[in-house]
Design an enzyme around this catalytic site. Structure first.
Site, PDB file in Angstrom:
ATOM      1  N   CYS A  64      -4.780   5.916  -4.398  1.00 28.03           N
ATOM      2  CA  CYS A  64      -4.131   4.615  -4.253  1.00 28.03           C
ATOM      3  C   CYS A  64      -2.694   4.792  -4.694  1.00 28.03           C
ATOM      4  O   CYS A  64      -2.427   5.028  -5.885  1.00 28.03           O
ATOM      5  CB  CYS A  64      -4.845   3.569  -5.100  1.00 28.03           C
ATOM      6  SG  CYS A  64      -4.055   1.945  -5.061  1.00 28.03           S
ATOM      7  N   CYS A 106       0.864  -1.186   0.000  1.00 29.40           N
ATOM      8  CA  CYS A 106       0.000   0.000   0.000  1.00 29.40           C
ATOM      9  C   CYS A 106       0.894   1.227   0.000  1.00 29.40           C
ATOM     10  O   CYS A 106       1.564   1.513   0.998  1.00 29.40           O
ATOM     11  CB  CYS A 106      -0.932   0.017   1.205  1.00 29.40           C
ATOM     12  SG  CYS A 106      -2.038   1.453   1.229  1.00 29.40           S
ATOM     13  N   GLY A 114      -1.560   2.142  -7.097  1.00 28.99           N
ATOM     14  CA  GLY A 114      -2.242   2.380  -8.361  1.00 28.99           C
ATOM     15  C   GLY A 114      -1.572   3.487  -9.152  1.00 28.99           C
ATOM     16  O   GLY A 114      -1.419   3.390 -10.381  1.00 28.99           O
ATOM     17  N   GLU A 163     -10.007  -0.228  -5.838  1.00 30.50           N
ATOM     18  CA  GLU A 163      -9.016  -0.969  -5.068  1.00 30.50           C
ATOM     19  C   GLU A 163      -9.577  -2.308  -4.612  1.00 30.50           C
ATOM     20  O   GLU A 163     -10.673  -2.381  -4.057  1.00 30.50           O
ATOM     21  CB  GLU A 163      -8.574  -0.131  -3.858  1.00 30.50           C
ATOM     22  CG  GLU A 163      -7.316  -0.637  -3.210  1.00 30.50           C
ATOM     23  CD  GLU A 163      -6.697   0.401  -2.279  1.00 30.50           C
ATOM     24  OE1 GLU A 163      -5.766   0.008  -1.548  1.00 30.50           O
ATOM     25  OE2 GLU A 163      -7.120   1.565  -2.273  1.00 30.50           O
ATOM     26  N   HIS A 219      -2.023  -5.003 -10.514  1.00 32.71           N
ATOM     27  CA  HIS A 219      -2.852  -3.946 -11.109  1.00 32.71           C
ATOM     28  C   HIS A 219      -3.054  -4.192 -12.591  1.00 32.71           C
ATOM     29  O   HIS A 219      -2.173  -4.709 -13.275  1.00 32.71           O
ATOM     30  CB  HIS A 219      -2.171  -2.584 -10.953  1.00 32.71           C
ATOM     31  CG  HIS A 219      -2.158  -2.062  -9.560  1.00 32.71           C
ATOM     32  ND1 HIS A 219      -3.072  -1.132  -9.096  1.00 32.71           N
ATOM     33  CD2 HIS A 219      -1.341  -2.337  -8.507  1.00 32.71           C
ATOM     34  CE1 HIS A 219      -2.805  -0.852  -7.830  1.00 32.71           C
ATOM     35  NE2 HIS A 219      -1.769  -1.584  -7.450  1.00 32.71           N
TER      36      HIS A 219
END
Length: 269
Positions: free
Chosen positions: A209, A74, A212, A200, A151
């Site tokens: 994010c 994260c 991301g 997410e 992702h």
């Protein structure tokens, strides 16, 4: 058993931080993480972050999404951890080793080296991850990249026009992605600028994010859409992502402490 916590956020992506580096806590479970993350009956957060001792780094960071699932990485939480720790550190995560350092108003995080092999995403079967021959409605030919967690990135004319709130869950849970997937919809708005919305995994639409933003920037760079340093604008604000000469992803952006408090472990166990 009374437990202290710190509530923090990075561009509106918010966290409950539990520090168990010196004083151990009872075992964390998906049910407890889910209960603490509940915004009606718990403290409320997108992710619960648990800091623990590590033999390989200065400390370990474990990450639990709002649905209780433990995930690998994260980016926004990494910046919050840097701010909470107060100095540069190496941090062990389930997605690999990262390096964090607080800066004025936020933090700089070395997120490591991206992976592009289909097995590393992972995908259910082999395919080109730079232009995947798949699509969901108007979203087609995404880039797949693992930046500590998985992702897919779709480049579109207008990211704001895509109803990711309606499409995100179906893509996240598609059988093509055996560990589910984070879904990014992006528009390149300048030579070194991207607008981004993220669904997410285990959370849903989020204001920001960090991984991301990293994945999307790397995808744009691989396709030759931007230079090696790019500003990524999310609903919560802007992150700067660099893919440096050593192949490592450097993320810089804000982090904020919201408040501190405590709760009774037994109320959520």
């Amino acid at each position: 058993m009374r437990i202290s916590f710190t509530k923090m956020h990075g561009l509106g992506n918010d966290f409950v931080m539990l520090d168990a580096r010196e004083h151990r806590l009872p075992p964390m479970t998906a049910a407890i993480a889910r209960a603490l993350a509940n915004r009606t009956t718990g403290i409320g957060c997108d992710q619960l972050i648990l800091l623990e001792p590590s033999e390989a780094a200065d400390f370990r960071m474990r990450i639990f999404n709002a649905d209780g699932g433990e995930v690998e990485a994260c980016g926004n939480a990494s910046r919050a951890v840097a701010l909470l720790h107060g100095k540069a550190a190496t941090v062990e995560t389930n997605g690999g080793m990262i390096e964090v350092a607080p800066t004025k108003g936020g933090a700089r995080v070395d997120m490591g080296v991206p992976r592009f092999e289909w097995e590393a995403i992972p995908l259910a079967y082999a395919m080109d991850t730079l232009s995947m021959p798949v699509g969901w409605g108007e979203l087609e030919a995404p880039v797949a990249v693992n930046v500590g967690n998985p992702h897919v990135v779709f480049f579109v004319e207008d990211a704001d026009a895509v109803r990711l709130d309606l499409m995100g869950a179906g893509i996240e849970t598609d059988e093509l992605f055996p560990q589910r997937i984070n879904v990014n919809v992006a528009s390149v708005t300048g030579k070194d600028a991207i607008k981004l919305h993220v669904w997410e995994r285990g959370v849903g639409l989020t204001r920001a994010c960090g991984t991301g933003a990293c994945a999307t920037a790397i995808a744009a760079m691989r396709r030759g859409l931007t230079g090696r340093t790019v500003d990524v604008t999310l609903p919560g604000g802007v992150l700067t992502i660099e893919w440096n000469a050593h192949g490592r992803i450097i993320m810089t952006g804000p982090a904020t402490e919201s408040f501190r408090g405590s709760f009774d472990w037994g109320d959520y166990a």
